[in-house]
Design an enzyme around this catalytic site. Structure first.
Site, PDB file in Angstrom:
ATOM      1  NE  ARG A 142     -53.561 -68.184 -63.471  1.00 31.58           N
ATOM      2  CZ  ARG A 142     -54.141 -68.158 -62.293  1.00 31.58           C
ATOM      3  NH1 ARG A 142     -55.445 -67.958 -62.191  1.00 31.58           N
ATOM      4  NH2 ARG A 142     -53.443 -68.331 -61.182  1.00 31.58           N
ATOM      5  CG  ASP A 163     -46.861 -72.756 -62.559  1.00 28.92           C
ATOM      6  OD1 ASP A 163     -46.881 -73.294 -61.410  1.00 28.92           O
ATOM      7  OD2 ASP A 163     -47.134 -71.555 -62.740  1.00 28.92           O
ATOM      8  N   GLY A 187     -57.819 -66.059 -56.940  1.00 23.59           N
ATOM      9  CA  GLY A 187     -57.239 -67.117 -57.769  1.00 23.59           C
ATOM     10  C   GLY A 187     -57.308 -66.794 -59.250  1.00 23.59           C
ATOM     11  CG  ASP A 219     -50.363 -66.858 -62.372  1.00 22.01           C
ATOM     12  OD1 ASP A 219     -50.772 -67.949 -62.803  1.00 22.01           O
ATOM     13  OD2 ASP A 219     -50.225 -66.617 -61.165  1.00 22.01           O
ATOM     14  CB  SER A 235     -53.701 -64.378 -62.059  1.00 23.96           C
ATOM     15  OG  SER A 235     -52.340 -64.283 -62.117  1.00 23.96           O
TER      16      SER A 235
HETATM   17  C1  GLA Z   1     -50.305 -69.247 -58.479  1.00 18.07           C
HETATM   18  C2  GLA Z   1     -48.915 -69.121 -59.073  1.00 18.07           C
HETATM   19  C3  GLA Z   1     -48.831 -69.931 -60.374  1.00 18.07           C
HETATM   20  C4  GLA Z   1     -49.299 -71.368 -60.152  1.00 18.07           C
HETATM   21  C5  GLA Z   1     -50.653 -71.391 -59.446  1.00 18.07           C
HETATM   22  C6  GLA Z   1     -51.088 -72.783 -59.074  1.00 18.07           C
HETATM   23  O1  GLA Z   1     -51.232 -68.623 -59.300  1.00 18.07           O
HETATM   24  O2  GLA Z   1     -48.605 -67.783 -59.341  1.00 18.07           O
HETATM   25  O3  GLA Z   1     -47.521 -69.875 -60.888  1.00 18.07           O
HETATM   26  O4  GLA Z   1     -48.340 -72.084 -59.454  1.00 18.07           O
HETATM   27  O5  GLA Z   1     -50.655 -70.597 -58.279  1.00 18.07           O
HETATM   28  O6  GLA Z   1     -51.291 -73.563 -60.193  1.00 18.07           O
END
Ligand code: GLA
Length: 458
Positions: A43, A52, A143, A190, A145
């Protein structure tokens, strides 16, 4: 809709080059044919960073890049994992005794998180084994995911092998919880978008209860992802958990200041909900209740009236017990202001004003500034990339995901896209050393993709 599980789609494998390649590799590896395939996407978070896990809504979309797994259930109670990328070694374990080593973020541990989460949900102990071949095309540590996509895909694979049914919401919640076996205290963004995404629309993801609402992005603009090429593995450092703990401590101190029952409070959103006030007012409460100098553990104990032992064992995570200073004021300010920006972003998307792209861009720029200055989750390369993106036509640009490396996301007016891509390529990837040769996957336009799926051979 909420009760629906992920779709199963019949496909002609021969018509899908990636599936076909995976099927051939599976045969070379295991000497048999896969029975089905599952995919779960990565994502890009458009806005709403690091909120979150504080209970606030976020606004991501799924990308096209995903984790794809070919699967064959076996009778032996052995789980055999292989990866098409030779950097990730084979792994095999008894399906009945899953042990996840928190000290090393090894690739197969993410699979085990999803596997274990589903098994535990159904309270099973005699488990079927399986052979799995994993193929991922989400750049790791970027970043976007990749790790949660693997957890989610493994969860979906396990559910399918067990012949059980769960809704997408249930799957997302189980996978969010089970990813914490790896040691990071992530929120649920995510995993939620990986299951709940739908092609063509970004989603507002709300928590407690988890739900996803369509957010129609502007038609005149394109979202572009650019990789800073600084890899960040959030399970390999304590940066991420320190932020989660700073927010938790800020929530407790704010609750105490306001005379609430602070010991039950874990998230900044709970303080706002208990007080029944708006985000603007929460920012004022933060100004009154917290100071901008960092707090020592001793001062926190004094404020809450607890012992150092209680702070360490009852509030902090194992990898944050030796942290010497916590910035509570800055983190709370970021969270409450970023939460407000998410709602503003959604409202602009609904109202479609003439200068929509500019307004959305402004919010994304403010988000980056807050991440950089208040949350301190940027890095010099991300800041430089964001500047370059703005210079060459982005209306807004910000880091996306956990930060400290990884990607930026920019909103670019559609007519500027070709020159934007060419100029950013030249300015960030070609001119500045020591970045490697630009790869297609380092800079690309993206649009909202679909969520996790199972494929069956037609
Ligand atoms: C990571 C975590 C998410 C969120 C982001 C920051 O991706 O897995 O849950 O906290 O960082 O927004």
């Amino acid at each position: 809709m909420a009760a629906e599980g992920p779709a199963a789609r019949r496909v002609q494998v021969a018509e899908h080059p990636r599936l076909l390649k995976l099927k051939d590799m599976f045969y070379s590896k295991f000497g048999s044919m896969p029975k089905f395939y599952a995919r779960a996407p990565g994502r890009v978070n458009i806005i709403g960073e690091h909120i979150d896990y504080c209970g606030y809504s976020v606004l991501p979309m799924a990308v096209e890049q995903d984790m794809l797994i070919a699967v064959e259930p076996v009778q032996t109670h052995t789980l055999q994992l292989a990866n098409t990328n030779p950097l990730y070694p084979d792994f095999s374990t008894s399906a009945n005794n899953i042990d996840i080593d928190k000290t090393k973020p090894l690739w197969h541990n993410y699979f085990l998180c999803g596997f274990k989460g589903i098994q535990e949900h159904f309270g099973l102990n005699k488990l079927t084994g399986m052979n799995c071949l994993v193929d991922g095309n989400i750049p790791p540590g970027s970043g976007l995911s990749s790790s949660s996509a693997l957890v989610c895909c493994a969860g979906l694979v396990t559910l399918t092998v067990l012949g059980q049914k769960l809704s997408k919401v249930e799957l997302a919640e189980i996978c969010a919880k089970s990813e914490r076996y790896i040691g990071t205290e992530g929120g649920g963004m995510d995993q939620s978008i990986s299951f709940l995404a739908e092609e063509g629309t970004a989603k507002l993801i709300e928590f407690s209860p988890l739900r996803a609402t369509d957010v129609k992005l502007p038609s005149g603009a394109v979202f572009v992802i650019a990789n800073s090429c600084v890899e960040m593995n959030k399970a390999a450092t304590s940066h991420f958990n320190i932020r989660v703990m700073e927010c938790r401590l800020a929530a407790k101190l704010l609750a105490k200041y306001k005379g609430l029952q602070w010991d039950k409070v874990l998230r900044l959103e709970e303080v706002q909900a208990s007080l029944g006030i708006g985000l603007e007012e929460m920012l004022l409460v933060t100004e009154d209740a917290l100071h901008s100098e960092p707090y020592s553990p001793k001062e926190i104990c004094r404020c809450l009236g607890i012992s150092m032992e209680e702070l360490r064992t009852q509030i902090l995570s194992p990898n944050t017990q030796d942290v010497l200073t916590f910035k509570l004021y800055q983190r709370a300010k970021h969270v409450y202001s970023e939460a407000a920006r998410v709602y503003q972003f959604k409202k602009i998307c609904e109202e479609v004003p003439d200068n929509m792209v500019q307004l959305l861009g402004d919010l994304m720029n403010q988000s980056h500034t807050s991440c950089r200055d208040l949350y301190e989750c940027s890095c010099p390369e991300l800041d430089q990339l964001v500047d370059i993106c703005r210079k060459f036509g982005a209306q807004g640009s910000r880091l996306t995901g956990a930060g400290w490396g990884g990607c930026t996301v920019s909103i670019v007016p559609a007519e500027k896209l070709p020159s934007f891509l060419a100029n950013v390529q030249e300015a960030y990837y070609q001119r500045s050393s020591p970045r490697e040769a630009p790869e297609k996957q380092n800079l690309f336009a993206t649009k909202p993709g679909g969520g996790a799926l199972v494929f069956l051979e037609a």
